[in-house]
Design an enzyme around this catalytic site. Structure first.
Site, PDB file in Angstrom:
ATOM      1  N   HIS A 175      14.077  33.174 -37.857  1.00 51.55           N
ATOM      2  CA  HIS A 175      14.444  31.772 -37.591  1.00 51.55           C
ATOM      3  C   HIS A 175      14.313  30.983 -38.886  1.00 51.55           C
ATOM      4  CE1 HIS A 175      14.477  32.196 -33.173  1.00 51.55           C
ATOM      5  NE2 HIS A 175      13.592  33.150 -33.422  1.00 51.55           N
ATOM      6  N   HIS A 233      17.256  38.122 -26.208  1.00 50.85           N
ATOM      7  CA  HIS A 233      15.886  37.674 -25.969  1.00 50.85           C
ATOM      8  C   HIS A 233      15.600  38.009 -24.510  1.00 50.85           C
ATOM      9  CE1 HIS A 233      12.319  35.021 -26.629  1.00 50.85           C
ATOM     10  NE2 HIS A 233      12.331  35.141 -25.328  1.00 50.85           N
ATOM     11  N   LYS A 263      23.956  36.441 -30.016  1.00 51.80           N
ATOM     12  CA  LYS A 263      22.589  36.379 -29.505  1.00 51.80           C
ATOM     13  C   LYS A 263      22.582  35.803 -28.098  1.00 51.80           C
ATOM     14  CE  LYS A 263      18.134  36.506 -29.361  1.00 51.80           C
ATOM     15  NZ  LYS A 263      17.126  35.727 -30.058  1.00 51.80           N
ATOM     16  N   ASP A 268      10.800  37.665 -36.359  1.00 46.30           N
ATOM     17  CA  ASP A 268      10.749  36.500 -35.463  1.00 46.30           C
ATOM     18  C   ASP A 268       9.907  35.396 -36.085  1.00 46.30           C
ATOM     19  OD1 ASP A 268      11.586  35.074 -33.275  1.00 46.30           O
ATOM     20  OD2 ASP A 268      10.080  35.872 -31.909  1.00 46.30           O
ATOM     21  N   HIS A 278      15.417  39.832 -37.513  1.00 49.22           N
ATOM     22  CA  HIS A 278      15.313  38.724 -36.532  1.00 49.22           C
ATOM     23  C   HIS A 278      14.504  37.596 -37.170  1.00 49.22           C
ATOM     24  CE1 HIS A 278      14.827  37.271 -32.196  1.00 49.22           C
ATOM     25  NE2 HIS A 278      14.225  36.368 -32.948  1.00 49.22           N
ATOM     26  N   HIS A 284      12.407  41.728 -30.408  1.00 49.02           N
ATOM     27  CA  HIS A 284      10.940  41.576 -30.420  1.00 49.02           C
ATOM     28  C   HIS A 284      10.262  42.083 -29.143  1.00 49.02           C
ATOM     29  CE1 HIS A 284      12.222  37.915 -28.454  1.00 49.02           C
ATOM     30  NE2 HIS A 284      12.438  37.250 -29.579  1.00 49.02           N
TER      31      HIS A 284
HETATM   32  O1  DOR Z   1       8.077  32.402 -30.509  1.00 48.66           O
HETATM   33  C1  DOR Z   1       9.269  32.194 -30.566  1.00 48.66           C
HETATM   34  N1  DOR Z   1       9.759  31.164 -31.267  1.00 48.66           N
HETATM   35  N2  DOR Z   1      10.103  32.987 -29.905  1.00 48.66           N
HETATM   36  C2  DOR Z   1      11.414  32.728 -29.819  1.00 48.66           C
HETATM   37  O2  DOR Z   1      12.101  33.457 -29.188  1.00 48.66           O
HETATM   38  C3  DOR Z   1      11.979  31.498 -30.403  1.00 48.66           C
HETATM   39  C4  DOR Z   1      11.154  31.055 -31.517  1.00 48.66           C
HETATM   40  C5  DOR Z   1      11.518  29.665 -31.939  1.00 48.66           C
HETATM   41  O3  DOR Z   1      12.703  29.406 -32.148  1.00 48.66           O
HETATM   42  O4  DOR Z   1      10.614  28.833 -32.084  1.00 48.66           O
HETATM   43 ZN    ZN Z   2      13.259  34.713 -32.154  1.00 43.55          ZN
END
Ligand code: DOR
Ligand code: ZN
Length: 336
Positions: free
Chosen positions: A15, A133, A96, A239, A13, A167
């Site tokens: 970003h 999520h 997702k 995450d 997971h 998460h």
């Molecule tokens: O803390 C987070 N940041 N949780 C998420 O689910 C998204 C992520 C983000 O894209 O900034």
């Molecule tokens: Zn996330």
């Protein structure tokens, strides 16, 4: 000196963002992982295969070809035939699901679950995982627990669909893993490390602000016990979610911890301190490979129990900075 070699570590997971932040975050991921499940919550969200392919190429250009981006699509209006088409795309890994409005760039998420039933049926038939999520829009500490009925309903209605609770941070969600065979979970480094006291017990630390929010000591202990005990349904998903410093050190700080640069050394240290180093390989790779029958590039990473320094910041070409977890400190483990 202790040492540990991990075989094809995976981040289930992650970003990776857009623009120059994507280059930085992808390069960082490529130095540690054989692959990662890439989240689709960009602006605009990754909802179509052409957008997904272009994003995968951008990631590969920065992370190198020894890193496999396992791409996801943002679930909203896709039809059963869209799912079929996605399944045939070699970059595609999963759908997702974001409930509308619960986290960064999730405004176009799901509010009517009936509307996605055809997509879910197709996913079940084609063995496409559903990553969720799982939070409601309720009281912040209860958002994950409030989502439990939805997890239960989905797990019952689609018994052959692999449903992943992303998460997890709450002991009550964790308990669902034993209730349903088709439920799995990812756990982050920061939810294993921190509680609300770290975030806001002393001076506020916006770099630890994330969704779902870090919770109570009893939640952390339950998740630690499951992970260090070797629960085979739990996979590592960092995450890691970088935001420019100006959006974190702000009166309206955005959620997301940039843990990417420290993930494997910090995990080795944490597992070592809990006498669980022998469980790290399963957590960061084997569980995911078994659950998904994944074929990923072979990449060995050796860690040793020697200090490493974490940069105070990463500079972006725009002049902006991103601040990693443990910025400017020394960790007891390093990658060789
Ligand atoms: O803390 C987070 N940041 N949780 C998420 O689910 C998204 C992520 C983000 O894209 O900034
Ligand atoms: Zn996330």
């Amino acid at each position: 000196m202790k040492s540990l070699t991990l075989s094809s570590p995976l981040d289930m997971h992650l970003h990776l963002r857009a623009g120059s932040l994507c280059e930085t975050a992808s390069a960082v991921a490529g130095t540690q992982f054989a692959g990662a499940v890439v989240m689709p919550n960009l602006v605009p969200a990754i909802e179509t295969l052409p957008a997904m392919d272009a994003y995968a190429q951008k990631i590969t250009a920065a992370a190198g070809t020894a890193f496999r981006p396992l791409m996801t699509l943002f679930l909203n209006t896709q039809s059963a035939s869209d799912i079929e088409e996605a399944k045939a795309n070699p970059h595609f890994f999963a759908m997702k699901l974001y409930p509308a409005g619960v986290t960064t760039n999730s405004e176009n998420g799901i509010s009517n679950f009936d509307a996605i039933v055809p997509a879910l049926e197709a996913m079940q038939a084609l063995d496409v995982p559903l990553l969720i999520h799982g939070e409601s829009n309720g009281f912040v500490l209860e958002r994950e627990a409030e989502f439990l009925p939805v997890y239960r309903q989905l797990a019952k209605a689609f018994p052959r669909l692999k449903i992943v609770m992303e998460h997890i941070s709450d002991a009550r969600t964790l308990a669902l893993l034993d209730e349903f065979e088709n439920l799995y979970a990812t756990v982050t480094l920061h939810h294993l490390l921190f509680t609300l006291d770290d975030l806001a017990g002393g001076k506020l630390n916006p770099h630890l602000f994330c969704k779902p929010i870090v919770k109570l000591p009893r939640d952390r202990e339950a998740i630690r016990a499951a992970v260090f005990g070797g629960n085979a349904k739990i996979m590592f998903g960092s995450d890691s979610a970088p935001h420019p410093r100006s959006n974190k050190e702000s009166a309206a700080a955005l959620g997301g911890c940039f843990t990417g640069p420290v993930l494997l050394p910090a995990l080795a240290d944490l597992f070592d301190r809990h006498g669980a180093l022998d469980k790290l390989q399963a957590f960061v790779s084997d569980n995911a490979r078994r659950i998904y029958h994944l074929d990923v590039p072979q990449k060995n990473l050796t860690l040793v129990n020697e200090p490493s320094d974490v940069p105070a910041a990463f500079d972006l070409p725009s002049g902006e900075q991103v601040i990693p977890l443990f910025a400017g400190t020394r960790l007891p483990w390093r990658i060789v």
